[in-house]
Design a protein around this motif. Structure first.
Motif, PDB file in Angstrom:
ATOM      1  N   LEU A 126       2.219  -1.190 -11.864  1.00  0.00           N
ATOM      2  CA  LEU A 126       1.199  -0.331 -11.817  1.00  0.00           C
ATOM      3  C   LEU A 126      -0.268  -1.300 -11.187  1.00  0.00           C
ATOM      4  CD1 LEU A 126       1.249  -0.291 -16.084  1.00  0.00           C
ATOM      5  CD2 LEU A 126       1.056   1.348 -13.803  1.00  0.00           C
ATOM      6  N   VAL A 127      -0.659  -2.916 -10.662  1.00  0.00           N
ATOM      7  CA  VAL A 127      -1.410  -3.342  -9.916  1.00  0.00           C
ATOM      8  C   VAL A 127      -1.005  -3.202  -8.106  1.00  0.00           C
ATOM      9  CG1 VAL A 127      -2.132  -5.275  -8.902  1.00  0.00           C
ATOM     10  CG2 VAL A 127      -1.630  -5.267 -11.324  1.00  0.00           C
ATOM     11  N   SER A 128       0.297  -2.903  -8.182  1.00  0.00           N
ATOM     12  CA  SER A 128       0.772  -2.371  -6.751  1.00  0.00           C
ATOM     13  C   SER A 128      -0.030  -0.463  -6.542  1.00  0.00           C
ATOM     14  CB  SER A 128       1.758  -2.556  -6.647  1.00  0.00           C
ATOM     15  OG  SER A 128       1.414  -1.863  -5.098  1.00  0.00           O
ATOM     16  N   ILE A 129      -0.053  -0.122  -7.692  1.00  0.00           N
ATOM     17  CA  ILE A 129       0.102   1.864  -7.609  1.00  0.00           C
ATOM     18  C   ILE A 129      -1.480   1.654  -7.594  1.00  0.00           C
ATOM     19  CG2 ILE A 129       0.051   4.257  -8.697  1.00  0.00           C
ATOM     20  CD1 ILE A 129       2.719   3.298  -9.452  1.00  0.00           C
ATOM     21  N   ARG A 130      -2.316   0.861  -8.397  1.00  0.00           N
ATOM     22  CA  ARG A 130      -3.733   0.573  -8.548  1.00  0.00           C
ATOM     23  C   ARG A 130      -4.329   0.375  -6.774  1.00  0.00           C
ATOM     24  NH1 ARG A 130      -8.396   3.104 -10.138  1.00  0.00           N
ATOM     25  NH2 ARG A 130      -9.978   1.925 -10.692  1.00  0.00           N
ATOM     26  N   TYR A 131      -3.494  -0.410  -6.653  1.00  0.00           N
ATOM     27  CA  TYR A 131      -5.121  -1.108  -5.250  1.00  0.00           C
ATOM     28  C   TYR A 131      -4.586  -0.375  -4.337  1.00  0.00           C
ATOM     29  CZ  TYR A 131      -4.969  -4.487  -1.371  1.00  0.00           C
ATOM     30  OH  TYR A 131      -5.400  -4.561  -0.075  1.00  0.00           O
ATOM     31  N   SER A 132      -3.194  -0.058  -4.419  1.00  0.00           N
ATOM     32  CA  SER A 132      -3.028   0.826  -3.382  1.00  0.00           C
ATOM     33  C   SER A 132      -3.634   2.465  -2.938  1.00  0.00           C
ATOM     34  CB  SER A 132      -1.775   1.089  -3.192  1.00  0.00           C
ATOM     35  OG  SER A 132      -0.711   2.112  -3.808  1.00  0.00           O
ATOM     36  N   TYR A 133      -4.171   2.607  -4.108  1.00  0.00           N
ATOM     37  CA  TYR A 133      -4.919   4.560  -5.013  1.00  0.00           C
ATOM     38  C   TYR A 133      -6.045   3.990  -3.740  1.00  0.00           C
ATOM     39  CZ  TYR A 133      -7.250   8.201  -6.899  1.00  0.00           C
ATOM     40  OH  TYR A 133      -7.758   9.184  -7.087  1.00  0.00           O
ATOM     41  N   CYS A 134      -7.327   2.763  -4.547  1.00  0.00           N
ATOM     42  CA  CYS A 134      -8.463   2.804  -4.019  1.00  0.00           C
ATOM     43  C   CYS A 134      -8.900   2.507  -3.170  1.00  0.00           C
ATOM     44  CB  CYS A 134      -8.953   1.172  -4.856  1.00  0.00           C
ATOM     45  SG  CYS A 134      -8.698   1.627  -7.024  1.00  0.00           S
ATOM     46  N   SER A 135      -7.335   1.986  -1.999  1.00  0.00           N
ATOM     47  CA  SER A 135      -7.429   1.475  -0.436  1.00  0.00           C
ATOM     48  C   SER A 135      -7.295   2.625   0.230  1.00  0.00           C
ATOM     49  CB  SER A 135      -6.873   0.335   0.009  1.00  0.00           C
ATOM     50  OG  SER A 135      -5.349   0.567  -0.037  1.00  0.00           O
ATOM     51  N   ARG A 151       1.077  -1.087   0.696  1.00  0.00           N
ATOM     52  CA  ARG A 151      -0.134  -0.221  -0.322  1.00  0.00           C
ATOM     53  C   ARG A 151       0.899   1.635  -0.013  1.00  0.00           C
ATOM     54  NH1 ARG A 151      -4.283  -1.931   4.181  1.00  0.00           N
ATOM     55  NH2 ARG A 151      -6.021  -3.465   2.481  1.00  0.00           N
ATOM     56  N   ARG A 162      -3.849  10.127   0.721  1.00  0.00           N
ATOM     57  CA  ARG A 162      -3.485  10.106  -0.842  1.00  0.00           C
ATOM     58  C   ARG A 162      -1.894  10.737  -0.627  1.00  0.00           C
ATOM     59  NH1 ARG A 162      -8.643   9.245  -4.143  1.00  0.00           N
ATOM     60  NH2 ARG A 162      -9.385   7.908  -3.012  1.00  0.00           N
TER      61      ARG A 162
END
Length: 195
Positions: free
Chosen positions: A161-170, A128, A176
């Motif tokens: 990119l998956v990690s950045i997207r996941y952490s942004y949404c959570s 995250r 932020r």
């Protein structure tokens, strides 16, 4: 080294190592490759005071083998919370045929594999982007990986990119800002090392 032929691309790379050891010898054919792997080979040969040969250039892969096993241990332990599973993951790495094959070749893929293992470890342990230190270590490992081979980014861009997207949404809106700073530190570390 008698188990297979030398790849066509290994020959100019071997001569590039000579240009790092002997400053009077200039060779520019491999100058488009990143310098990390050649520099490490040259430093290993210089430190051990060995004459330059193809077999001795491959000797640096022992260093990456040890680091790769350590990285797999840390990654396995992180994913399963068990030291035994971490040990199993590191021993399983030794059984992968392509890993053993490239360990005997003078190509940067062996060092890149080690960097990918450590980059994945820092990415997963900081999923995250909460820890500045792990973000910076991730960036440093990515910078080192780019110094070994430009294709390193192809192995890490998807999970990144998956990690950045996941952490942004959570994250909530008010937290932020820290998230952006941690990502910035990661990219800054990679840029400084590559620079």
């Amino acid at each position: 080294m008698d188990t297979g032929e030398m790849y066509r691309t290994e020959q100019p790379k071997f001569v590039t190592v000579r240009s790092y050891i002997d400053k009077n010898f200039s060779y520019a054919e491999c100058s488009y490759y990143p310098p990390g792997y050649f520099w490490m080979c040259a430093k290993t040969i210089s430190l051990l005071k060995m004459p330059l040969s193809y077999d001795r250039c491959v000797f640096v892969n022992i260093f990456y083998l040890v680091l790769g096993m350590l990285g797999m241990f840390l990654l396995g332990r992180r994913l399963t919370s068990s030291d035994w599973h971490g040990l199993g993951a590191s021993l399983l790495l030794l059984g992968v045929p392509v890993y053993l094959h490239i360990s005997r070749k003078f190509i940067g893929e062996f060092a890149v594999t080690t960097c990918v293992i450590f980059a994945m470890y820092f990415l997963i342990s900081n999923c995250r982007w909460q820890d500045k230190g792990k973000s910076l270590l991730f960036g440093i490992v990515c910078g080192i990986g780019m110094l070994f081979k430009w294709s390193f980014i192809a192995y890490i861009i998807g999970p990144l990119l998956v990690s950045i997207r996941y952490s942004y949404c959570s994250r909530k809106r008010d937290s932020r800002r820290d998230w952006l700073w941690n990502i910035f530190f990661g990219f800054l570390g990679a840029l400084i090392v590559c620079g």
